[in-house]
Design a protein around this motif. Structure first.
Motif, short mmCIF file in Angstrom:
data_model
loop_
_atom_site.label_atom_id
_atom_site.label_comp_id
_atom_site.label_asym_id
_atom_site.label_seq_id
_atom_site.Cartn_x
_atom_site.Cartn_y
_atom_site.Cartn_z
N PHE A 1 0.84 -1.21 0.00
CA PHE A 1 0.00 0.00 0.00
C PHE A 1 0.87 1.25 0.00
O PHE A 1 0.66 2.17 -0.81
CB PHE A 1 -0.93 -0.01 1.21
N TRP A 2 1.83 1.34 0.91
CA TRP A 2 2.65 2.54 1.01
C TRP A 2 3.45 2.80 -0.26
O TRP A 2 3.58 3.94 -0.69
CB TRP A 2 3.61 2.41 2.20
N GLU B 1 2.18 9.65 -1.18
CA GLU B 1 1.90 10.68 -0.20
C GLU B 1 2.06 10.18 1.23
O GLU B 1 2.12 10.97 2.18
CB GLU B 1 0.48 11.23 -0.39
N SER B 2 2.18 8.85 1.41
CA SER B 2 2.34 8.27 2.75
C SER B 2 3.76 8.44 3.29
O SER B 2 4.00 8.24 4.49
CB SER B 2 1.99 6.78 2.73
N LEU B 3 4.72 8.80 2.43
CA LEU B 3 6.14 8.74 2.81
C LEU B 3 6.46 9.64 4.00
O LEU B 3 7.28 9.28 4.85
CB LEU B 3 7.01 9.12 1.61
N ASP C 1 3.65 17.38 -4.83
CA ASP C 1 4.96 17.09 -4.26
C ASP C 1 4.79 16.28 -2.98
O ASP C 1 4.41 16.82 -1.94
CB ASP C 1 5.69 18.41 -3.98
N ASP C 2 5.08 14.99 -3.06
CA ASP C 2 4.96 14.12 -1.90
C ASP C 2 6.31 13.80 -1.26
O ASP C 2 6.37 12.96 -0.34
CB ASP C 2 4.29 12.80 -2.30
N LEU D 1 11.90 1.79 -2.37
CA LEU D 1 13.20 2.45 -2.41
C LEU D 1 13.18 3.67 -3.33
O LEU D 1 13.86 4.67 -3.07
CB LEU D 1 14.28 1.46 -2.87
N GLY D 2 12.41 3.58 -4.41
CA GLY D 2 12.31 4.72 -5.32
C GLY D 2 11.75 5.95 -4.63
O GLY D 2 12.17 7.08 -4.91
N HIS D 3 10.84 5.76 -3.68
CA HIS D 3 10.29 6.88 -2.93
C HIS D 3 11.35 7.46 -1.98
O HIS D 3 11.48 8.68 -1.87
CB HIS D 3 9.05 6.46 -2.15
#
Length: 487
Positions: free
Chosen positions: A164-165, A170-172, A421-422, A461-463
């Protein structure tokens, strides 16, 4: 010492509370033993449905004392004078665990404050974090399902969580807070609280400002290491409950400084133009450099409940409960919670839950709600309807009296994914962490993340990389140390 004689719930004396009424000394038991039947029937019904979220909680009563004048922002009477006190009730909680779960699990903490004001109950229902995982209430059931149990294995699932994350960038920001040291606070006394959402205040002139509420612990921030949190989950799963109760019982009353961030429509518009951040987005914060904290008062907890079930388990708070001089905002998550919280209590406790002492306002009240289960304050012979004269309504000149909120745009379902922008605020939070806390963050994330598929790992990891290159590199190193090849 003599004991009060036992009676049935209807007040009828009980002759024998130790032996059932039987046909002869060996039985069988007679159905006419009403005391036995009543005891068993009540026992079978002693549990109300636990909260879907925030099931494990602790509560206490206290006072809120105004220390600074904010009457230029709000006409709410509880802020009318410096030194004015208002009775309060606070419920702390974990979020995802069941009622019997451990207080020290890695989880946000609920921080819900009820103010029993002379104009009705104000419920500031927030968390110990200023942001959240999602920005739209339509995703809330999906998100919470990922924090619960896998429908097949009935086990908590890192795969569900990170799937999910990793698909919800936007959860980061909140994920970073959750896996930092603040993800396992040392009890409830040593953490801050936040209204989290953007709310509004209205002054006597009908002018609106938008606000964010902050409660800063005067005990100092104190967190548990991951190892200590796991140890306490086994040796003292009620660690936070015990700490709060004992502190108050011993006269060590915890306190929080209540503060505000304040902004006008024009200030928020200029800030959004400069930063690109929606000020009503729950996954974002208002930086203190842009919107400084303004002191308001002090919250103190100084009285423990007498009965946990009656006063904590049945406490029913809702962010919809605001008093004149306060208002909401266009925050999509807040708008969903305005419905969902009260609706949850109607299902969980009952349609007349507001008549219970912990939920009842301390001020006079009058409405046309009648009947339903346990209607102990049913209004007597008073009229149970409101009529409207043929000439139209006749407002009382009381109530919230908010100015009109201008609406903007056509009705539709707007998807901002890929346009918003997250990452910047999550990166800012990461860069604020001391070096040791960054290392703790990497280890805390790598634990559950190492248990999921390569596809999910790479997506997550990309986030991290987009928030800060060092963030992604640190998690990669921690994953490699656990035997996961993430090159």
């Amino acid at each position: 010492m003599s004991q009060t004689p036992i009676t049935t719930a209807s007040g009828i004396p009980v002759a024998d509370n130790q032996n059932s009424l039987t046909a002869g000394p060996r039985g069988p038991v007679l159905l006419q033993d009403f005391h036995l039947i009543e005891k068993l029937q009540h026992f079978n019904r002693e549990r109300i449905p636990e909260r879907v979220v925030h099931a494990k909680g602790s509560g206490a009563y206290g006072t809120f004392t105004v220390t600074h004048d904010i009457s230029k922002f709000t006409k709410a009477k509880l802020f009318a004078a410096v030194g004015k006190q208002t009775e309060t009730f606070v419920r702390f909680s974990t979020v995802g665990g069941e009622r019997g779960s451990a207080d020290t699990e890695r989880d946000p903490r609920g921080f819900a404050v009820r103010f029993y004001t002379e104009e009705g109950n104000w419920d500031l229902v927030g968390n110990n974090t200023p942001m959240f995982f999602i920005k739209d209430g339509i995703k809330f059931p999906d998100f919470i399902h990922t924090q619960k149990r896998d429908p097949q294995t009935n086990l908590k699932s890192p795969t569900m969580m990170f799937d999910f994350w990793s698909k919800t960038p936007e959860s980061l920001h909140q994920v970073t807070m959750l896996f930092s040291d603040r993800g396992t606070p040392d009890g409830y006394r040593h953490m801050d609280g936040f209204g989290s959402h953007t709310f509004s205040l209205v002054n006597a002139a009908g002018e609106r400002v938008y606000v964010k509420w902050h409660l800063k612990t005067k005990q100092g921030i104190r967190n548990l290491s991951a190892a200590d949190a796991v140890r306490l989950a086994g040796s003292d799963p009620d660690h936070a409950q015990r700490d709060l109760y004992n502190a108050i019982a011993n006269g060590d009353f915890p306190q929080w400084e209540v503060k505000l961030q304040v902004a006008t429509d024009a200030q928020l518009a200029a800030w959004e133009q400069r930063t690109g951040w929606n000020p009503f987005d729950l996954t974002k914060v208002w930086p203190h450099a842009d919107f400084p904290l303004i002191p308001v008062g002090v919250l103190e907890l100084n009285r423990n409940p007498v009965n946990y079930h009656a006063e904590v388990e049945q406490a029913a708070l809702s962010p919809a409960n605001i008093v004149p001089g306060m208002g909401y905002s266009p925050d999509k998550m807040l708008q969903a919670r305005l419905f969902a919280y009260h609706d949850a209590q109607l299902y969980r406790v009952g349609t007349n839950h507001q008549q219970l002492p912990v939920n009842a306002p301390r001020c006079p009240f009058h409405h046309q709600q009648r009947d339903g289960a346990m209607a102990v304050g049913a209004g007597g012979a008073e009229q149970n309807y409101a009529a409207t004269e043929a000439a139209g309504s006749n407002p009382q000149g009381m109530g919230h009296g908010e100015p009109a909120l201008a609406l903007n745009g056509g009705a539709g379902r707007y998807d901002g994914r890929g346009k918003e922008d997250d990452y910047t605020q999550a990166g800012n939070l990461f860069r604020l962490l001391p070096e040791q806390e960054k290392l703790n963050l990497f280890e805390n994330i790598a634990g559950p993340l190492s248990q999921v598929s390569d596809e999910i790992i790479q997506r997550q990891l990309g986030h991290f990389d987009k928030a800060d290159a060092a963030y992604g590199a640190g998690v990669r190193a921690a994953l490699k140390a656990r035997g996961r090849n993430v090159d």
